[in-house]
Design an enzyme around this catalytic site. Sequence first.
Site, PDB file in Angstrom:
ATOM      1  N   HIS A 104       0.830  -1.211   0.000  1.00 34.65           N
ATOM      2  CA  HIS A 104       0.000   0.000   0.000  1.00 34.65           C
ATOM      3  C   HIS A 104       0.863   1.258   0.000  1.00 34.65           C
ATOM      4  CE1 HIS A 104      -3.288   2.757   1.116  1.00 34.65           C
ATOM      5  NE2 HIS A 104      -2.382   3.302   1.936  1.00 34.65           N
ATOM      6  N   GLU A 105       1.876   1.306   0.855  1.00 30.87           N
ATOM      7  CA  GLU A 105       2.740   2.486   0.912  1.00 30.87           C
ATOM      8  C   GLU A 105       3.514   2.656  -0.394  1.00 30.87           C
ATOM      9  OE1 GLU A 105       2.195   4.570   3.072  1.00 30.87           O
ATOM     10  OE2 GLU A 105       1.063   3.305   4.465  1.00 30.87           O
TER      11      GLU A 105
ATOM     12  N   HIS B 202       1.563   4.521  -2.951  1.00 29.61           N
ATOM     13  CA  HIS B 202       1.707   5.984  -2.924  1.00 29.61           C
ATOM     14  C   HIS B 202       2.943   6.423  -3.717  1.00 29.61           C
ATOM     15  CE1 HIS B 202      -1.596   6.678  -0.267  1.00 29.61           C
ATOM     16  NE2 HIS B 202      -1.063   6.017   0.745  1.00 29.61           N
TER      17      HIS B 202
ATOM     18  N   HIS C 161       3.049   8.929  -6.912  1.00 29.33           N
ATOM     19  CA  HIS C 161       3.965  10.062  -7.035  1.00 29.33           C
ATOM     20  C   HIS C 161       4.728  10.001  -8.352  1.00 29.33           C
ATOM     21  CE1 HIS C 161       7.396  12.596  -5.030  1.00 29.33           C
ATOM     22  NE2 HIS C 161       6.674  13.308  -5.867  1.00 29.33           N
TER      23      HIS C 161
END
Length: 229
Positions: A97-98, A101, A105
């Site tokens: 999940h991280e 991100h 980006h």
Amino acid sequence: MGMGYLILAGAIMLFSWLVSSRLKSKFEHYSKLQLQNGMSGAEIAEKMLADNGIRDVRVISTPGRLTDHYNPADKTVNLSEAVYNQRNAAAAAVAAHECGHAVQHAVGYQWLTMRSKLVPVVNVASTYMQWILLAGILMMKTFPSLLLIGIIIFAATTLFSIVTLPVEYDASNRALAWLENKRMLTQQEQAGAKDSLKWAARTYVVAALGSIATLLYYVSIYMGGSRRD
């Protein structure tokens, strides 16, 4: 409206507690589901970044529990110590999940860009907002514009909560799609990862609803004072 808001606020607080408790129990449960591939959260994260062609993001360990986050400023995927080291479905879900991100980006995902632009505003707002709102309520009869200023500032934090929703859901969708397409997990592990991220996302929904309800409460105070004037 005062009593109605108290009831609504109480309901949101209760719902928030239930979701938070459920999330903790889910992560504890899936933390016991060891990955058959034997990979740690850090290794999962590094592979997902590599598979997405991201070479300039570091995966690091950060102290605490549930402190996992992606920092676009220094391009780091920060994983809590448990997620970084452990080799279970919950750790895999959080790590991926991280990294979702980080992928956002890298591709310039518009909702993440918008949220990043709101961060400085929210940081300043969180410092002064409560004092301005309190002063605005106390000075409603003599200086009603102060409460309006507080409402505008609070609206920025509410907007941040709302914008966060598509950012978090999209990161989870990217994570789950990668885990499935690369066959990183077994069917049972994939289901556990999906369930974990589903409950994590609901905490952001509760936060957004609470912020919207509070904003409407302050608006009602301002409108009520304006009508009396």
